[in-house]
Design an enzyme around this catalytic site. Structure first.
Site: not given
Length: 454
Positions: A227, A261
């Site tokens: 990720e 993010c």
């Protein structure tokens, strides 16, 4: 040797001794020993522990939130919300995990197939500082439910968060070795990935870190979930509620000082509503309350470190050199700590390298587009593909964005956020694999097929 540095003041706090090679070996050996017993526990035992860990987050909410704020500068209200989300994550897997692990039976031409979800062993998690509890919990809760055990290499800037994560599992009654924090330097990670007793790796972090981990895991033929970075598009079309979209865009871009993010980092706004959007968005950015992160009224605190702040300042300077207009902000006050004002960039030239970079801090890039095709093209004109947010009430436009935006997630008429119920992850250089939901539970499990007669 990890040492706390308060990003709001620059003052040093506690120091946590780093593990030597012998201590690392002892931790891995304990993980293997505990796994032998934990893998055979029944689901009731696992769900009971998950609920007791959730209770730990409830009862220690204020203490844990204060540690987040002190170590990485998150405003206290946002820190409390992170802790609440952690408790929700543990309870989600406690409530839903057993059903997600039910055997899957299929008829065959002759006989039948029954597929079982089985644990595999110790999993190494390499986690970041920006959501220092939640990022770990979305690995830890499914690890416990799966019957695996966990090892954590946390960010060096959040050592007390890391220590508390392990302590709460123990305080809830988890066996020693079920989940262990490793205070180690990044140089020690490769050796742990190489260890045959560690079966898989998951990392949330930068693209560069993800590449290194993926290479090491691939060399050892180990499963890895990545990720990584994102520069999420936030698209606003003429049919949208422009006022709501613009107000939400302020939060989407500046939550956690822009250090997320899945922040909406690139505002892609149709020319028909561009001026109205910018009027509200710019005013909202200018009025964001910046200050002491322990103050209940603060909406944006410092960045995580002076180094991170300086990196963002250099990116801003580079953007202007490449022809972008700094419409507002990006100022660094003359005081201790990792402070800066949020910034807005416009008029970014087509083809400018900066347009394809991720700003992991409070900087919004705004693009004016003329139609749906251009909106999709600009949204996809990055190497990343994590999340996206699209604002339109036109059903055909919604379906076009869902189909054509190259991302692992799309939120429609709302800010994108992670949720325990929904899969989380990206495509392209944002990584691969999924966290959360049943998919996060299954990532590090063996789907063992059993062939049976009729």
């Amino acid at each position: 040797m990890p040492t706390q540095v308060n990003p709001a003041t620059g003052e040093e706090g506690k120091t946590f001794p780093a593990l030597d090679d012998g201590q690392i070996e002892a931790k891995i050996a304990q993980a293997v020993s505990t796994y032998r017993g934990w893998r055979t526990t029944d689901y009731e035992t696992r769900t009971d522990l998950l609920r007791k860990i959730a209770d730990q987050y409830d009862t220690q909410r204020e203490e844990l939130a204060a540690i987040i704020t002190a170590e990485m500068g998150k405003p206290i209200k946002q820190a409390r919300a992170e802790i609440d989300k952690c408790a929700k994550g543990f309870r989600f897997y406690a409530d839903n995990g057993p059903d997600m692990l039910k055997p899957i039976e299929k008829p065959l031409v002759s006989g039948r197939s029954v597929s079982h979800w089985l644990p595999q062993g110790p999993v190494l998690a390499i986690m970041p500082w920006n959501y220092p509890f939640w990022q770990v919990v979305r690995f830890l809760a499914p690890t416990i439910m799966a019957g695996n055990v966990g090892l954590l290499k946390h960010a060096s800037s959040t050592p007390e968060c890391a220590a508390m994560l392990e302590q709460m599992v123990l305080d809830a009654g988890g066996p020693a070795g079920l989940f262990q924090n490793l205070h180690i330097s990044a140089s020690k990670v490769a050796g742990i990935i190489d260890d045959p007793r560690v079966v898989a790796v998951t990392i949330t972090g930068s693209e560069a870190a993800g590449i290194k981990v993926a290479e090491q895991a691939g060399h050892n033929l180990k499963k890895v979930v990545l990720e990584l970075g994102g520069s999420d598009p936030y698209v606003v079309m003429p049919s949208a509620d422009v006022e709501q979209a613009a107000r939400t865009a302020v939060t989407a871009r500046l939550q956690n000082a822009g250090q997320s993010c899945i922040c909406g980092k690139r505002m892609i706004v149709h020319e028909d509503v561009y001026d109205r959007f910018m009027e509200i968005f710019v005013e909202g950015v200018k009025n964001i309350k910046i200050g002491d992160p322990t103050d209940e009224a603060t909406e944006m605190g410092p960045l995580s470190s002076e180094g991170a702040r300086n990196d963002i300042a250099q990116q801003l300077e580079k953007a202007v050199q490449q022809g972008a207009t700094k419409l507002y902000g990006g100022d660094i006050p003359d005081k201790p700590g990792a402070w800066m004002t949020p910034a807005i960039l416009t008029d970014i030239p087509a083809g400018a390298p900066i347009a394809c970079e991720e700003f992991f801090g409070p900087v919004a890039m705004v693009f004016k587009i003329k139609d749906l095709d251009e909106a999709v093209a600009v949204a996809n004109d990055i190497p990343f593909g994590l999340g996206s947010s699209v604002w339109t009430t036109d059903e055909a436009e919604q379906q076009r964005f869902i189909r054509d935006i190259e991302a692992g997630m799309t939120a429609v008429n709302q800010m994108l956020a992670s949720d325990p119920y929904a899969p989380f992850g990206g495509v392209k250089r944002s990584g691969h694999g999924r966290e959360l939901g049943p998919y996060g539970l299954h990532e590090f499990m063996n789907l063992k097929n059993v062939m049976l007669p009729e």
